[in-house]
Design a protein around this motif. Structure first.
Motif, short mmCIF file in Angstrom:
data_model
loop_
_atom_site.label_atom_id
_atom_site.label_comp_id
_atom_site.label_asym_id
_atom_site.label_seq_id
_atom_site.Cartn_x
_atom_site.Cartn_y
_atom_site.Cartn_z
N GLN A 120 -6.00 -39.22 -5.19
CA GLN A 120 -3.89 -39.17 -5.14
C GLN A 120 -4.36 -38.99 -6.79
O GLN A 120 -2.78 -38.70 -7.35
CB GLN A 120 -3.09 -40.21 -4.91
CG GLN A 120 -3.40 -40.71 -3.60
CD GLN A 120 -1.22 -40.35 -3.60
OE1 GLN A 120 -1.31 -40.08 -4.44
NE2 GLN A 120 -0.80 -41.34 -2.49
N GLY A 153 -7.02 -33.46 -4.96
CA GLY A 153 -6.39 -31.62 -4.68
C GLY A 153 -6.61 -30.71 -5.27
O GLY A 153 -6.66 -30.57 -6.51
N SER A 154 -6.33 -29.92 -4.58
CA SER A 154 -6.00 -28.46 -5.45
C SER A 154 -4.57 -28.56 -6.22
O SER A 154 -4.48 -27.39 -6.98
CB SER A 154 -5.92 -28.03 -4.06
OG SER A 154 -7.75 -27.81 -3.52
N ASN A 155 -3.85 -29.27 -5.77
CA ASN A 155 -2.31 -29.45 -6.66
C ASN A 155 -2.97 -30.04 -7.72
O ASN A 155 -2.11 -29.94 -9.11
CB ASN A 155 -1.62 -30.68 -5.75
CG ASN A 155 -0.63 -29.26 -5.42
OD1 ASN A 155 -1.01 -28.06 -5.50
ND2 ASN A 155 -0.07 -29.87 -3.54
N LYS A 175 -6.06 -28.14 1.27
CA LYS A 175 -5.66 -29.08 0.84
C LYS A 175 -4.73 -29.33 -0.46
O LYS A 175 -5.09 -29.82 -1.75
CB LYS A 175 -7.26 -29.60 -0.88
CG LYS A 175 -8.47 -29.61 -0.32
CD LYS A 175 -9.50 -29.26 -1.20
CE LYS A 175 -9.69 -30.15 -2.88
NZ LYS A 175 -11.07 -30.59 -2.90
N ILE A 176 -4.50 -27.66 -0.65
CA ILE A 176 -2.75 -27.30 -1.60
C ILE A 176 -2.13 -27.94 -1.06
O ILE A 176 -1.19 -28.19 -1.64
CB ILE A 176 -2.99 -25.76 -1.41
CG1 ILE A 176 -1.94 -25.52 -3.05
CG2 ILE A 176 -2.43 -25.18 -0.26
CD1 ILE A 176 -2.99 -25.62 -3.84
N ILE A 177 -1.87 -28.27 0.59
CA ILE A 177 -0.32 -29.05 1.14
C ILE A 177 -0.28 -30.20 0.80
O ILE A 177 -1.08 -30.70 0.87
CB ILE A 177 -0.99 -29.05 3.03
CG1 ILE A 177 -0.87 -27.41 3.08
CG2 ILE A 177 0.25 -29.34 3.42
CD1 ILE A 177 -1.51 -26.98 4.50
N GLU A 178 1.36 -30.58 0.57
CA GLU A 178 1.33 -31.48 0.02
C GLU A 178 2.74 -31.26 0.62
O GLU A 178 3.72 -30.52 0.42
CB GLU A 178 1.73 -31.43 -1.57
CG GLU A 178 1.37 -33.19 -2.23
CD GLU A 178 1.19 -32.67 -3.69
OE1 GLU A 178 0.32 -32.49 -4.41
OE2 GLU A 178 2.07 -32.74 -4.01
N GLU A 230 -0.13 -36.88 1.67
CA GLU A 230 -0.33 -36.60 0.25
C GLU A 230 -1.59 -35.24 0.61
O GLU A 230 -1.75 -34.52 0.10
CB GLU A 230 -1.25 -37.68 -0.54
CG GLU A 230 -1.53 -37.59 -1.77
CD GLU A 230 -0.74 -36.66 -2.69
OE1 GLU A 230 0.63 -36.58 -3.02
OE2 GLU A 230 -0.92 -35.84 -4.14
N ARG A 231 -2.35 -35.70 1.40
CA ARG A 231 -4.00 -34.46 1.59
C ARG A 231 -3.71 -34.53 3.23
O ARG A 231 -3.89 -34.99 4.16
CB ARG A 231 -4.87 -35.95 1.15
CG ARG A 231 -4.73 -35.98 -0.11
CD ARG A 231 -4.92 -34.76 -1.03
NE ARG A 231 -6.28 -34.17 -0.85
CZ ARG A 231 -7.15 -34.61 -1.75
NH1 ARG A 231 -7.13 -35.55 -2.03
NH2 ARG A 231 -8.54 -34.05 -1.20
N TYR A 253 -7.41 -34.19 6.15
CA TYR A 253 -8.02 -35.35 6.47
C TYR A 253 -7.56 -35.09 7.72
O TYR A 253 -7.40 -35.47 9.25
CB TYR A 253 -7.18 -36.64 5.95
CG TYR A 253 -8.20 -37.21 4.47
CD1 TYR A 253 -9.67 -37.22 4.46
CD2 TYR A 253 -6.82 -37.14 3.69
CE1 TYR A 253 -10.15 -37.00 3.98
CE2 TYR A 253 -8.42 -37.09 1.87
CZ TYR A 253 -9.36 -36.70 2.79
OH TYR A 253 -10.27 -37.66 0.82
#
Lengths: 352, 366
Positions: free
Chosen positions: A88, A117-119, B258-261, B266-267, B270
């Motif tokens: 996170q 994460g990419s963000n 990985k960009i999707i939130e 959060e991830r 997975y």
């Protein structure tokens, strides 16, 4: 039927192999910080406390030291009763010193890391990341990452995240820029310009206003607040509502034209905005000033041969044959930039 | 012909759509972009179209051989090479389908280990997966077809998640168009035809289709749908990554996730990886089913018994692949064989089959 029962029960037994992690029995890192001390890397991680009735700060800080970038997690583990979870992590703070020496190692380790994460955003500081993270401990959780996100969305900070960073570093025709965060003398954390790298070399630092012009040149959404001098002791403050950027390229010149819709917040008292002539007069002064400023920023980039706005990338997409090395040696420093700006005063408040 | 399939074991002809499509979309969807761009860079989307179109011809050839009367590859081999040699050639196919199943299984286990459970051992994961596989394959061909249906639903549903990385895309990464040579495109087409592999199992389940003549259009639709899916995925990938970044990314599709939130998650990747299990299961099950089908037809062995043997072999064979380089070597090897099988062997068989048929026809006429 017997087989089904057997298979199902085996599947259930095997699912016990899965790793169970309970939220208050892991340390969920929110921000990571990197400093240099001599040759060693000093790392910091802030994490929230969920379980204890700990009064005071909701966040705590771990400190570690190692020779490698990822090695600091090992020293975090050494001082923690729970496993460290980095999934996170939303912000990475690098001190200027660290960025100067070890940024390529950091970027390569981020490229391979499945967990981050990419963000995630990477930011720089002219102070130490220790100081920045220690400061953010007093604030609510995610204060720091929200500060950065808010400034990219609404404020004057050019947008970047881990994906953009990796694209810039590994792709051709663009250079990395990282927003800068500093604590001012009054003890407040604020966004402060940007640092620009040529490959992994920290080359240029630009101030807050210049960073805003970089945002105008690069971002998809044009937002922010702009303060300009329109004459002697005359200032205008505008909120950028939305805007359009159009870039057309030829071999020896690049024409960038902007159409910006703004909300005028403050303007010289001498001007009557409802008067057509006075309004257009102010408008042209604003446009001229804006144009001059943007050209100045681009010339600054050219003189240091950095390309955070990605003009090289635009040329690559335009030309059949394009070579990064030749472009930055021969073309880019001599490239003639022509900026057109059109500012539209869409709104000027409810009074006149 | 030898292989008459009982009517109650057959499936409706249009279900071939789900069979073909689900065997084509599997593990390759997570990582194919990196190999494809080695040749033609940002132009490689053209290569996917070329590969897709070429495979329509191969599919047409396969149907021509198998159809009228409906038969499977074993009959074709016996017809072309004689009973003994034909069976020997068919025997090689057991190895081929076995290697395909092994490659997919290992690639998925590798993803689970790299992305989620770094400490979990290969044998633990492969044992868990093999139990599911045994359960499904013993259900028979009709159960597998049903599973394929769900796999197609899931993989099509997951395509909508591409909306998020698309928002972060840079249109400029897609340009310039057509600045690669034809040989670059050809190289990319070759590596992109790898992702379409899997539909050659039609060679074995063809006799299971009801009224194949009228329903074979669904096979072509499935191939077309796969082409569109891969094309969409590739275009989003090209917009999302710069070329330099993409060439260093091992699983671009997962990287994009990985960009999707979302507020409650959060991830997203997975979730994506676990749902993908449902999508890869047909790509393991169908080849394994082909193995058992082949032995049943060749040796009249009891398929359930042989399935246990195959799964045991699969389990043992999976163990030595304990590092990534070995898995890459295996998948390179498999894709090479796959390409030669589909692009070279099937057309060859097509020519041979019709040449022999013509000769035999002449002899009969005399």
């Amino acid at each position: 039927m017997k087989m089904i029962g057997l298979s199902l029960s085996l599947a259930l037994v095997l699912s016990g192999c899965a790793k169970l992690q309970i939220i208050d029995e892991i340390k969920i890192v929110q921000s990571l910080g990197y400093d240099m001390e001599g040759q060693a890397i000093k790392g910091f991680a802030s994490y929230p406390l969920y379980k204890t009735t700990h009064r005071g700060s909701p966040l705590l800080l771990m400190k570690g030291q190692s020779a490698t970038v990822q090695g600091i997690t090992a020293s975090f583990t050494a001082q923690s009763q729970f496993p460290i979870a980095l999934g996170q992590t939303r912000t990475l703070v690098l001190s200027e010193d660290f960025a100067k020496h070890r940024i390529s190692e950091l970027i390569h380790s981020l490229l391979r890391d499945p967990v981050m994460g990419s963000n995630t955003t990477v930011v720089l500081t002219n102070q130490t990341s220790n100081k920045i993270l220690t400061h953010s401990l007093k604030q609510p959780p995610y204060y720091f990452s929200n500060l950065i996100e808010q400034n990219m969305k609404e404020g004057n900070t050019p947008t970047t995240n881990l994906n953009i960073l990796l694209n810039q570093y590994f792709g051709e025709g663009q250079d990395i820029f990282l927003p800068i965060v500093n604590i001012d003398p009054d003890g407040l954390l604020h966004m402060d310009g940007a640092g620009i790298f040529k490959r992994e070399k920290f080359t240029l630092q630009i101030n807050r206003q210049e960073a805003f012009f970089l945002k105008l040149l690069k971002d998809k959404n044009l937002t922010g607040q702009l303060e300009l001098a329109t004459g002697k002791n005359e200032h205008i403050l505008m909120n950028l509502l939305n805007g359009k950027r159009n870039i057309s390229l030829t071999n020896e010149k690049a024409v960038v034209s902007f159409v910006l819709h703004v909300q005028v917040k403050e303007y010289p008292a001498t001007v009557n905005l409802l008067d057509n002539k006075e309004m257009s007069d102010l408008k042209s002064r604003v446009e001229d000033e804006l144009q001059r400023k943007i050209v100045a920023v681009i010339e600054k980039f050219q003189s240091r041969n950095v390309d955070p706005a990605g003009f090289g990338e635009l040329y690559r997409g335009k030309l059949k044959e394009w070579n990064e090395e030749d472009f930055y040696r021969d073309t880019y420093p001599k490239l003639n930039f022509i900026i057109h700006t059109e500012v539209i005063f869409s709104q000027s408040g409810v009074g006149s | 012909m030898h292989c008459a399939v009982k009517e109650n074991y057959k499936i409706s002809g249009f279900l071939v759509f789900f069979l073909i499509h689900s065997t084509q979309t599997g593990i390759g969807m997570l990582s194919f972009q990196r190999q494809i761009i080695e040749g033609a860079g940002q132009d490689s989307w053209i290569a996917v179209i070329i590969a897709g179109l070429c495979l329509h011809i191969v599919l047409w050839m396969m149907v021509k051989i198998l159809n009228n009367p409906s038969k499977d590859i074993i009959d074709v081999h016996r017809y072309c090479f004689g009973r003994f040699l034909g069976n020997a050639v068919s025997l090689l196919l057991i190895g081929y389908f076995f290697i395909i199943a092994l490659t997919v299984l290992l690639a998925y286990i590798n993803i689970l280990q790299v992305w989620i459970f770094p400490a979990l051992k290969t044998w633990e994961l492969s044992l868990a997966l093999l139990i599911i596989l045994y359960y499904l394959i013993t259900g028979g061909f009709r159960v597998l077809t049903g599973f394929c249906f769900f796999s197609v639903l899931l993989s099509t549903g997951l395509m909508f998640s591409l909306y998020f990385p698309l928002q972060h895309g840079q249109l400029n990464y897609f340009f310039p168009i057509f600045n690669h040579s034809f040989s670059d495109l050809l190289k990319s087409s070759q590596s992109s035809s790898v992702v379409f592999l899997g539909f050659e199992s039609l060679l074995l389940y063809f006799p299971f289709l009801k009224s194949p003549q009228t329903n074979i259009k669904w096979a072509h639709f499935a191939l077309l749908f796969s082409t569109i899916k891969y094309l969409a995925l590739l275009i989003v990938t090209l917009l999302y990554f710069s070329q330099g970044h993409l060439s260093r990314t091992l699983w671009p599709t997962l990287e994009m996730m990985k960009i999707i939130e979302v507020p409650f998650l959060e991830r997203f990747e997975y979730l994506f990886i676990f749902i993908w299990l449902m999508i890869i299961i047909p790509t393991v099950c169908i080849p394994l089913w082909c193995c058992t089908r082949l032995t049943k037809r060749l040796f009249a062995l009891k398929p359930k018994l042989f399935l246990v043997v195959v799964l045991a072999f699969l389990f043992i064979a999976a163990q030595p692949f304990n590092d990534q380089t070995k898995i890459y070597a295996l998948s390179r090897f498999t894709s090479q064989i796959g390409i030669y099988f589909v692009i070279a062997y099937i057309p060859l068989l097509f020519v041979l089959y019709f040449a022999i048929k013509k000769m035999k026809g002449k002899r009969l006429a005399q």
